[in-house]
Design a protein around this motif. Structure first.
Motif, short mmCIF file in Angstrom:
data_model
loop_
_atom_site.label_atom_id
_atom_site.label_comp_id
_atom_site.label_asym_id
_atom_site.label_seq_id
_atom_site.Cartn_x
_atom_site.Cartn_y
_atom_site.Cartn_z
N THR A 336 -16.39 12.79 -23.63
CA THR A 336 -16.00 12.34 -22.29
C THR A 336 -16.08 13.49 -21.29
N ALA A 337 -15.64 14.67 -21.72
CA ALA A 337 -15.64 15.82 -20.81
C ALA A 337 -17.06 16.20 -20.41
N ILE A 338 -17.99 16.10 -21.34
CA ILE A 338 -19.38 16.47 -21.03
C ILE A 338 -19.99 15.47 -20.04
N ARG A 339 -19.76 14.18 -20.26
CA ARG A 339 -20.32 13.19 -19.34
C ARG A 339 -19.78 13.39 -17.92
N GLY A 340 -18.51 13.83 -17.81
CA GLY A 340 -17.90 13.95 -16.49
C GLY A 340 -18.03 15.33 -15.87
N ILE A 341 -18.94 16.14 -16.43
CA ILE A 341 -18.97 17.56 -16.04
C ILE A 341 -19.52 17.79 -14.63
N ASN A 342 -19.07 18.88 -14.05
CA ASN A 342 -19.68 19.38 -12.82
C ASN A 342 -20.07 20.81 -13.13
N ALA A 343 -21.23 20.95 -13.78
CA ALA A 343 -21.59 22.24 -14.35
C ALA A 343 -22.14 23.18 -13.29
N THR A 344 -21.74 24.45 -13.40
CA THR A 344 -22.21 25.45 -12.44
C THR A 344 -22.78 26.64 -13.20
N GLY A 345 -23.46 27.49 -12.47
CA GLY A 345 -23.96 28.73 -13.08
C GLY A 345 -25.14 28.52 -14.00
N LEU A 346 -25.80 27.36 -13.90
CA LEU A 346 -26.98 27.12 -14.72
C LEU A 346 -28.19 27.77 -14.06
N LEU A 347 -29.21 28.04 -14.88
CA LEU A 347 -30.45 28.60 -14.32
C LEU A 347 -31.11 27.59 -13.38
N SER A 348 -30.95 26.30 -13.71
CA SER A 348 -31.61 25.25 -12.92
C SER A 348 -30.69 24.66 -11.86
N GLY A 349 -29.68 25.40 -11.44
CA GLY A 349 -28.79 24.92 -10.38
C GLY A 349 -27.63 24.15 -10.97
N SER A 350 -26.77 23.60 -10.09
CA SER A 350 -25.61 22.89 -10.60
C SER A 350 -26.01 21.50 -11.08
N LEU A 351 -25.12 20.85 -11.86
CA LEU A 351 -25.51 19.61 -12.52
C LEU A 351 -24.33 18.66 -12.65
N ARG A 352 -24.62 17.38 -12.38
CA ARG A 352 -23.70 16.29 -12.71
C ARG A 352 -24.48 15.22 -13.43
N PHE A 353 -23.83 14.48 -14.33
CA PHE A 353 -24.51 13.37 -14.99
C PHE A 353 -24.12 12.06 -14.31
N ASN A 354 -25.03 11.08 -14.31
CA ASN A 354 -24.66 9.75 -13.85
C ASN A 354 -24.02 8.99 -15.02
N SER A 355 -23.78 7.69 -14.83
CA SER A 355 -22.99 6.96 -15.81
C SER A 355 -23.68 6.86 -17.17
N VAL A 356 -25.01 7.00 -17.23
CA VAL A 356 -25.69 6.88 -18.53
C VAL A 356 -26.12 8.24 -19.10
N GLY A 357 -25.85 9.32 -18.39
CA GLY A 357 -26.18 10.64 -18.93
C GLY A 357 -27.44 11.25 -18.37
N ASP A 358 -27.99 10.66 -17.29
CA ASP A 358 -29.13 11.30 -16.63
C ASP A 358 -28.62 12.27 -15.58
N ARG A 359 -29.37 13.33 -15.37
CA ARG A 359 -29.00 14.31 -14.35
C ARG A 359 -29.19 13.67 -12.97
N GLN A 360 -28.23 13.83 -12.10
CA GLN A 360 -28.30 13.09 -10.84
C GLN A 360 -29.47 13.52 -9.96
N SER A 361 -29.84 14.79 -10.06
CA SER A 361 -31.01 15.23 -9.31
C SER A 361 -31.68 16.34 -10.10
N ALA A 362 -32.96 16.15 -10.39
CA ALA A 362 -33.66 17.14 -11.20
C ALA A 362 -34.92 17.58 -10.47
N THR A 363 -35.36 18.80 -10.78
CA THR A 363 -36.57 19.30 -10.13
C THR A 363 -37.73 19.21 -11.11
N MET A 364 -38.87 18.78 -10.58
CA MET A 364 -40.07 18.61 -11.39
C MET A 364 -41.12 19.59 -10.86
N TYR A 365 -41.81 20.26 -11.77
CA TYR A 365 -42.83 21.21 -11.34
C TYR A 365 -44.19 20.76 -11.83
#
Lengths: 388, 328
Positions: A336-365
């Protein structure tokens, strides 16, 4: 001889000291699940090593709370059967609270189903198939963009930048390659590109009949949803046969082994990737240096993703410990804690998951292999999952 | 429409080169079968071992300033030597102790040896971090031949390595034919093949002749491996499985135990495989054949096995086989 004996004694002493310390602390294990042997081990090892660096970084913080943090690396050989067998062993080890993995969607899908009843959370550094999160499992999350984001991104580049009128679409007949190629094909057809042919192949050596056919049809672009070990051979034989068409693939091509296998034929190859080239991440320089120092090999995108995924896991576990009154949390609480995370300090910027576990905004190269076989970013775009 | 002609010519060229690779591997099966009535299933791995030795030879020689053809010759000899000796060792350890046993028993040890060799190769190269071995061929081999205008106008491409494969195969065939039919050693091998006991009474050391057959068969497998590397550019520990089965099919198709049969079988399979690989194109060109579009290049291998089943049903002794009267 004497010196070796003394060193052995010292080592034994240190080990027993370590284990006596460990006995006073509770152990928390984080598992990685990725191919550590076989043709795709290059990417899988990057994931494990990246996670290892994140654990090293967090070890002291866990120690302060009275926990002994450990990484256990499991091998899935990029095969669903091996992956699920490893997942069963992970589920049986009660000290493992969460998993970083896998590399292949075809492995993640069955492995996450094995881990779901045991409430073992997974954070994937690499899986892009839609089905990975479309099943809405409570334990499955990913930090990378989905196929239905990656496919159209490739399609848009093929149409707008490459100005292609015709295309030939191939896949490797895995959940990953089929899903990705289907999204690309759908986008191309919907936007007026003539798809001259579309097929799957599990072949690893002899692409000649396929290439004879492609050469006769003469498409502007060949899209191949596959992993580098197969694509490298294909590209090499394609160029040997004198086919000049642009070749493009997905993030499965994101390994320096693509260039090693295809050699000079790799020049000009394009791929979309969710793992940022480390040169593009402003925060990655110290990570890359540390990686090089620790493992004596260069970090690649999936190493950074393994690091980010492990950080998401560790921050989630810390949150769960905190909300459990600084005591060892259950697997369900971590999940539960992982799904609700507001992760910071990642190499790819900050991160939140949506209700199914997808990253709310991701960068594609979109990355291109240069004539000297190094890579450059040809385009960069932000993608969002269809569900918020 | 105008692409059909060039397409078929290219299929012919590529099919024949691939066919010669299969033919050389098939000869290894046929030789051993002819003498021992044993299907040496470890032959696929002997062949991959040859390919790996070839890879190592080209890799080590890559920085050396040496004539490209000399490098190829060294690679071929190294592969022949290692694969040949390996085959003799396999015979000594896994087949000879079981020579009196029912025929199923050596077949099972053959499969066992094959699996052991696969993982051994994977382990040996894996410790170096190499799983897909990439042939670093001298650039001369990849250069295109300048063909007459009417041929290039058909869109046909022929590189030096295609010619090399055919030349190597023909040389090996000529040598083998001479050895088996024109020399004392060949006569001894044929005698052992026909009747081991009677040959023994005539003073022929059957064990020596069998070991020699395995040496020649393995060497052919080694050459096949290097040709495979030339043709496809890469090899890994499991590369032998499908070509091995195809070459075995080729041997049976042509009539197992028959040397010209193995060659014919190999060529038929090479052509069949390449033709099936492109058959879907006819579906996209001609409306009434649109159902063919569903047959992707992935189905190319089916042809070989359909051909095998058909030949076993219609002419079990193979295209050029003549029952049991002539072996090797």
């Amino acid at each position: 001889m004497k010196r070796i004996g003394a060193i052995t004694l010292a080592l034994v002493g240190a080990l027993s000291l370590g284990s006596s310390l460990a006995q006073t602390r509770q152990t928390i294990k984080i598992a990685t699940l990725s191919p550590l042997s076989g043709g795709q081990s290059n990417l899988g090892t990057q994931i494990r090593n990246g996670a290892q660096l994140a654990l090293n970084e967090y070890r002291q913080r866990f120690a302060n709370l009275g926990f002994n943090l450990q990484l256990v690396a499991y091998d899935d050989q990029a095969e669903p059967a091996t992956g699920t067998a490893s997942a069963r062993r992970i589920a049986a080890d009660r000290d493992i609270l969460a998993v970083v993995g896998t590399l292949n969607s075809g492995v993640a899908i069955p492995a996450s189903e094995v881990l779901a009843p045991a409430n073992v959370a997974m954070v994937s550094p690499a899986n892009t198939a839609n089905a990975v999160t479309d099943r809405a499992l409570k334990n499955m999350n990913r930090i990378v963009a989905r196929d239905d984001a990656q496919g159209p991104a490739a399609g848009r580049y093929i149409i707008q930048t490459l100005k292609a009128k015709t295309a030939y679409v191939l896949n490797d007949k895995t959940a990953y390659g089929e899903g990705l190629s289907a999204e690309v094909e759908k986008y191309l057809k919907a936007n007026g590109v003539r798809v001259l042919g579309s097929e799957g192949t599990e072949e690893k050596n002899n692409f000649q009949p396929l290439i004879i056919k492609i050469r006769a049809l003469n498409p502007d672009v060949i899209y191949f949803g596959s992993i580098y070990d197969q694509a490298g051979v294909f590209i090499k034989q394609l160029r040997d046969a004198g086919v000049k068409a642009k070749v493009m693939g997905g993030d499965g091509w994101d390994s320096t082994d693509l260039q090693r296998i295809a050699g000079s034929a790799a020049a000009g190859a394009l791929f979309t990737t969710v793992a940022a080239p480390l040169s593009e991440l402003p925060t990655a320089r110290s990570f890359a240096a540390l990686y090089k120092k620790t493992f004596n090999t260069d970090a690649q995108g999936f190493g950074a993703n393994g690091y980010d995924s492990a950080k998401v896991v560790l921050q989630g576990v810390l949150n769960a410990i905190r909300s459990n009154g600084n005591k060892l949390p259950t697997r369900a609480q971590v999940q539960t804690a992982i799904r609700g995370i507001n992760a910071t300090g990642l190499l790819s910027g900050s991160l939140r998951f949506n209700s199914v576990g997808d990253r709310q905004s991701a960068t594609m190269y979109i990355v291109e292999v240069r004539p000297n076989l190094s890579t450059r970013v040809a385009a960069e775009l932000t993608v969002e999952p269809p569900r918020r | 429409m105008d692409i059909v002609g060039p397409l078929l010519v290219q299929v012919l060229v590529t099919g024949l080169t691939l066919g010669f690779v299969y033919a050389i591997i098939a000869l290894g099966y046929t030789m051993v079968y002819g003498v021992l009535q044993l299907i040496n299933f470890a032959h696929s791995e002997v062949f991959v071992t040859g390919a790996v030795v070839g890879f190592e030879a080209f890799r080590i020689l890559a920085p050396v300033a040496l004539n490209a053809y000399l490098k190829l010759l060294i690679a071929l000899f190294a592969a022949m030597l290692v694969a040949g000796v390996l085959n003799v060792v396999i015979e000594r350890l896994a087949y000879r102790p079981l020579r009196g046993a029912p025929r199923l028993v050596p077949l099972i040890t053959a499969i066992g040896v094959s699996l052991i060799l696969q993982d051994l190769l994977k382990f040996l190269e894996g410790t170096q971090g190499r799983f897909n071995l990439v042939y670093e061929l001298p650039t001369e081999f990849n250069s295109q031949l300048s063909l007459p205008a009417f041929v290039t106008s058909l869109g046909v491409r022929l590189s030096v390595k295609d010619i090399l494969i055919v030349v190597i195969a023909l040389l090996m065939l000529a040598f083998l034919n001479y050895l088996v039919n024109r020399t004392r050693v060949g006569r001894a091998i044929r005698a052992v093949a026909q009747d081991r006991t009677t040959a023994g009474l005539m003073g022929i050391d059957a064990n020596r002749m069998i070991a020699l057959t395995f040496l020649i068969g393995g060497a052919l497998g080694g050459v096949g491996g290097v040709m495979f590397g030339l043709q496809f550019g890469t090899v890994n520990a499991y590369s032998g499985i499908i070509p091995g089965i195809k070459a075995f099919t080729a041997a049976v198709l042509g009539g197992i135990g028959s040397i010209p049969g193995a060659v014919l079988g190999g060529l038929v399979l090479g052509l069949l495989e390449n033709f099936l690989g492109i058959i879907s194109i006819f579906g996209s060109l001609f409306q009434p054949l649109s159902f063919l579009q569903a047959i992707g290049a992935e189905y190319k291998d089916i042809g070989a096995f359909l051909a095998l089943i058909l030949i076993l049903m219609l002419k079990p002794q193979g295209l050029l086989g003549r029952g049991n009267t002539e072996k090797v």
